[in-house]
Design an enzyme around this catalytic site. Structure first.
Site, PDB file in Angstrom:
ATOM      1  N   GLY A  93      -7.914   6.906  -5.029  1.00 47.71           N
ATOM      2  CA  GLY A  93      -7.710   5.676  -5.810  1.00 47.71           C
ATOM      3  C   GLY A  93      -8.865   4.688  -5.682  1.00 47.71           C
ATOM      4  CG  HIS A  94     -10.408   2.826  -2.442  1.00 46.45           C
ATOM      5  ND1 HIS A  94     -10.858   1.699  -1.796  1.00 46.45           N
ATOM      6  CD2 HIS A  94      -9.062   2.812  -2.318  1.00 46.45           C
ATOM      7  CE1 HIS A  94      -9.838   1.034  -1.285  1.00 46.45           C
ATOM      8  NE2 HIS A  94      -8.732   1.706  -1.585  1.00 46.45           N
ATOM      9  CD  GLU A 141      -5.287   4.948 -14.378  1.00 46.10           C
ATOM     10  OE1 GLU A 141      -4.274   5.660 -14.194  1.00 46.10           O
ATOM     11  OE2 GLU A 141      -6.319   5.058 -13.689  1.00 46.10           O
ATOM     12  CB  ALA A 144      -0.349  14.643 -14.092  1.00 44.64           C
ATOM     13  CG  HIS A 178       2.296   4.388  -6.561  1.00 46.56           C
ATOM     14  ND1 HIS A 178       1.643   4.630  -7.753  1.00 46.56           N
ATOM     15  CD2 HIS A 178       1.328   4.408  -5.607  1.00 46.56           C
ATOM     16  CE1 HIS A 178       0.345   4.790  -7.523  1.00 46.56           C
ATOM     17  NE2 HIS A 178       0.136   4.660  -6.231  1.00 46.56           N
ATOM     18  CG  ASP A 186     -14.077   0.670  -0.649  1.00 49.34           C
ATOM     19  OD1 ASP A 186     -13.527   1.177  -1.649  1.00 49.34           O
ATOM     20  OD2 ASP A 186     -13.455   0.014   0.219  1.00 49.34           O
ATOM     21  CD  GLU A 215      -2.892  -2.625  -3.251  1.00 50.87           C
ATOM     22  OE1 GLU A 215      -2.928  -1.921  -2.222  1.00 50.87           O
ATOM     23  OE2 GLU A 215      -3.022  -2.142  -4.380  1.00 50.87           O
ATOM     24  CG  ASN A 218      -7.209   2.921  -9.661  1.00 47.54           C
ATOM     25  OD1 ASN A 218      -8.196   2.379 -10.136  1.00 47.54           O
ATOM     26  ND2 ASN A 218      -7.140   3.277  -8.386  1.00 47.54           N
ATOM     27  CB  SER A 219      -0.822   3.603 -11.410  1.00 51.91           C
ATOM     28  OG  SER A 219      -1.252   4.841 -10.885  1.00 51.91           O
ATOM     29  CD  GLN A 246      -1.369   7.851 -13.649  1.00 54.87           C
ATOM     30  OE1 GLN A 246      -0.707   8.534 -12.878  1.00 54.87           O
ATOM     31  NE2 GLN A 246      -1.683   6.600 -13.402  1.00 54.87           N
TER      32      GLN A 246
HETATM   33  N1  UDP Z   1      -3.953  10.178 -10.888  1.00 54.25           N
HETATM   34  C1  UDP Z   1      -4.051  11.178 -11.826  1.00 54.25           C
HETATM   35  N2  UDP Z   1      -3.174  12.219 -11.747  1.00 54.25           N
HETATM   36  C2  UDP Z   1      -2.218  12.308 -10.779  1.00 54.25           C
HETATM   37  C3  UDP Z   1      -2.116  11.283  -9.827  1.00 54.25           C
HETATM   38  C4  UDP Z   1      -2.994  10.220  -9.918  1.00 54.25           C
HETATM   39  O1  UDP Z   1      -4.916  11.137 -12.715  1.00 54.25           O
HETATM   40  O2  UDP Z   1      -1.468  13.291 -10.780  1.00 54.25           O
HETATM   41  C5  UDP Z   1      -4.941   9.070 -10.928  1.00 54.25           C
HETATM   42  C6  UDP Z   1      -4.409   7.849 -11.616  1.00 54.25           C
HETATM   43  O3  UDP Z   1      -4.681   7.899 -12.997  1.00 54.25           O
HETATM   44  C7  UDP Z   1      -5.180   6.740 -10.898  1.00 54.25           C
HETATM   45  C8  UDP Z   1      -5.430   7.292  -9.511  1.00 54.25           C
HETATM   46  O4  UDP Z   1      -5.237   8.693  -9.592  1.00 54.25           O
HETATM   47  O5  UDP Z   1      -6.429   6.528 -11.542  1.00 54.25           O
HETATM   48  C9  UDP Z   1      -4.450   6.758  -8.476  1.00 54.25           C
HETATM   49  O6  UDP Z   1      -4.815   5.467  -8.150  1.00 54.25           O
HETATM   50  P1  UDP Z   1      -3.715   4.346  -7.870  1.00 54.25           P
HETATM   51  O7  UDP Z   1      -4.465   3.104  -7.497  1.00 54.25           O
HETATM   52  O8  UDP Z   1      -2.781   4.210  -8.996  1.00 54.25           O
HETATM   53  O9  UDP Z   1      -2.868   4.909  -6.673  1.00 54.25           O
HETATM   54  P2  UDP Z   1      -3.226   5.521  -5.230  1.00 54.25           P
HETATM   55  O10 UDP Z   1      -3.370   6.966  -5.418  1.00 54.25           O
HETATM   56  O11 UDP Z   1      -4.502   4.854  -4.763  1.00 54.25           O
HETATM   57  O12 UDP Z   1      -2.022   5.157  -4.417  1.00 54.25           O
END
Ligand code: UDP
Length: 494
Positions: free
Chosen positions: A25-26, A377, A352, A369, A128, A393, A373-374, A354
């Site tokens: 996610g970073h 998006e 997936a 959750h 970062d 957070e 990023n989610s 996403q």
């Molecule tokens: N993501 C994806 N497919 C998945 C799971 C996650 O493409 O099956 C991508 C999602 O689009 C996002 C990132 O992974 O860009 C997850 O970042 P987020 O900050 O939402 O959550 P984290 O994984 O850091 O808890």
């Protein structure tokens, strides 16, 4: 140094190094940002450890094949010193109880960053926030360092206000609400909703003074968000923390075409198969009918909780795509579940696509959750959301969706079960989950209002990254400022 009369010396391209933290996610958004810099002619290099590089290499290769000046530069992950097996370099490769080992490992990378930055002497560094020493190294080289949090400014400002005023330390218990001071919106939280580093000691708590020092010596922060939803927080960040910020997002929207988006976060064969399965199935579904359920790259649930989720999806009756990370060693899937929901629901194991799923016209709602990023998006896709924060957070990000933008509802209502700590989380029952699904996917006034607002924010997000949009201008202003950096030439003398 001077050029011969009549000859114009072509300006040397700006060279920027990007250093992402070891979490998907970073990495995804910072690689997207490096790609955006490259698309604006900036010679961009992403510093990565080998296993992490593999996750983003398809995106980088695709950009490089299209002629963009974007590449990776590898350095070793400190596996042995951190007590991690070879190849385990990312929090998504570990169970939640061991993720702190990656935080601890990140504190061991200073010497490699120092070596590579002094060797290659870039004109600017975007690192970062986990790598605060890059500020001092950049200062030595006479070049600016920008910080990247993988967060919006809302959670950054909430955490800043908590560190400044410590309201969470003066409440009687973990469930007693307190007002987060200073914010443009009246935001209340309880202690259970705070990240672990605000609730107890973690490797990050121990390093917090260094992190803050690295931050305050930076030129500012690059933010994957857009002014139309967070400009008040940019003002607050400048006033309260004296930090400048540049909005450049949503970077997923700015990230060129579908094959770039498809490659985001991994392009292994199972991801490619999942992509094909999701998109061809969505093509057969009615517009706005499908609910997409996904909890990011590293969240985990108990088997009991997964079972309740399955029952809720079955009973609620909406078509769904559910991305599942298995509960290790536990049998949780209700008997014959996948057969019963066949044709109406897809269970996706693994990765997936996403952003492509969220942008498909058949999808009408998102259970998330609340990773930043989610959230972004989901906002970009103009979708109402059911929020189910789990850790870090994410409860702050939930406030953005439910209380600031008002484009979502909580999947789990108030109570003890809502906590960042695994041992405090209670199971959310199928009926409660089903009710939240009904609220975002239903036809009533509440759902229509959320949908209308979500659509409007989605349009604003798309406009922000188009030429002359707020984030497009944020990016070009930042690049111009880096090009004009006074000590640039001094920093490149070998
Ligand atoms: N993501 C994806 N497919 C998945 C799971 C996650 O493409 O099956 C991508 C999602 O689009 C996002 C990132 O992974 O860009 C997850 O970042 P987020 O900050 O939402 O959550 P984290 O994984 O850091 O808890």
């Amino acid at each position: 140094m001077g050029s011969a009369a009549g000859e114009e010396e072509a300006p040397r391209p700006l060279r920027v190094f990007f250093i992402p933290f070891f979490a998907t996610g970073h990495m995804i958004p910072l690689v997207d940002i490096a790609r955006l810099f490259a698309a604006h002619g900036v010679d961009s290099t992403v510093l990565l450890t080998p296993a992490n590089a593999a996750l983003v290499q398809p995106t980088i290769d695709h950009a490089a094949a299209a002629g963009l000046p974007l590449r990776t530069l590898l350095y070793p992950f400190p596996s042995a010193t951190a007590g991690l097996p070879p190849g385990v370099e990312n929090i998504s490769a570990l169970p939640p109880s061991e993720c702190h080992k990656i935080d601890a490992a990140s504190l061991l990378t200073r010497a490699d960053h120092d070596r590579l930055l002094r060797l290659h002497r870039p004109d600017a560094v975007v690192a970062d926030t986990h790598f605060p020493w890059t500020t001092a190294i950049s200062r030595d080289l006479g070049v600016p360092r920008l910080s990247f949090h993988a967060l919006g400014l809302f959670p950054i400002c909430v955490m800043g206000a908590l560190f400044r005023h410590l309201p969470h330390l003066s409440v009687a218990g973990d469930d007693e609400p307190f007002l987060v001071p200073d914010l443009p919106h009246p935001i209340h939280m309880v202690r259970r909703e705070l990240p672990d580093f605000l609730r107890g000691e973690t490797p990050i708590t121990v390093a917090m003074d260094d992190l803050r020092e690295g931050e305050s010596g930076s030129l500012g922060v690059v933010v994957n968000s857009f002014a139309e939803i967070e400009s008040a927080y940019a003002d607050l960040y400048l006033k309260a923390d004296r930090m400048r910020s540049w909005f450049v997002g949503p970077v997923a929207l700015a990230s060129a075409d579908a094959s770039d988006l498809a490659a985001r976060g991994g392009d292994d064969p199972s991801a490619a198969a999942n992509r094909e399965r999701c998109l061809s199935w969505l093509d057969t579904m009615e517009p706005n009918s499908v609910v997409y359920v996904c909890f990011g790259s590293w969240s985990h649930f108990s088997g009991e909780q997964l079972k309740e989720m399955a029952l809720a999806l079955e009973l609620a009756g909406h078509p769904f795509i559910w991305v599942v990370r298995e509960a290790a060693g536990v049998e949780w899937m209700p008997e014959a579940f996948e057969r019963r929901v066949e044709g109406r629901g897809l269970v996706i194991r693994g990765w997936a696509p996403q952003v492509l799923v969220l942008g498909h016209g058949a999808v009408g709602g998102f259970v998330t959750h609340c990773g930043w990023n989610s959230v972004l998006e989901g906002v970009s896709a103009g979708l109402p959301m059911a929020t189910w924060p789990l850790s870090t957070e994410q409860f702050m990000n939930e406030k953005v969706v439910v209380e600031v933008l008002k484009t979502g509802v909580r999947a789990a209502a108030e109570g003890r079960r809502r906590s960042t700590a695994d041992d405090e989380k209670g199971v959310v029952g199928a009926a409660e989950i089903g009710a939240a699904l009904g609220r975002i996917m239903g036809k009533g006034e509440e759902a229509e209002g959320m949908r209308r607002r979500a659509r409007e924010y989605g349009e604003m997000a798309r406009a922000a990254v188009k030429e002359a949009g707020s984030s497009y201008n944020g990016l070009t202003n930042l690049i111009e400022e880096l090009r004009a950096w006074p000590e640039k030439d001094a920093g490149t003398v070998a």
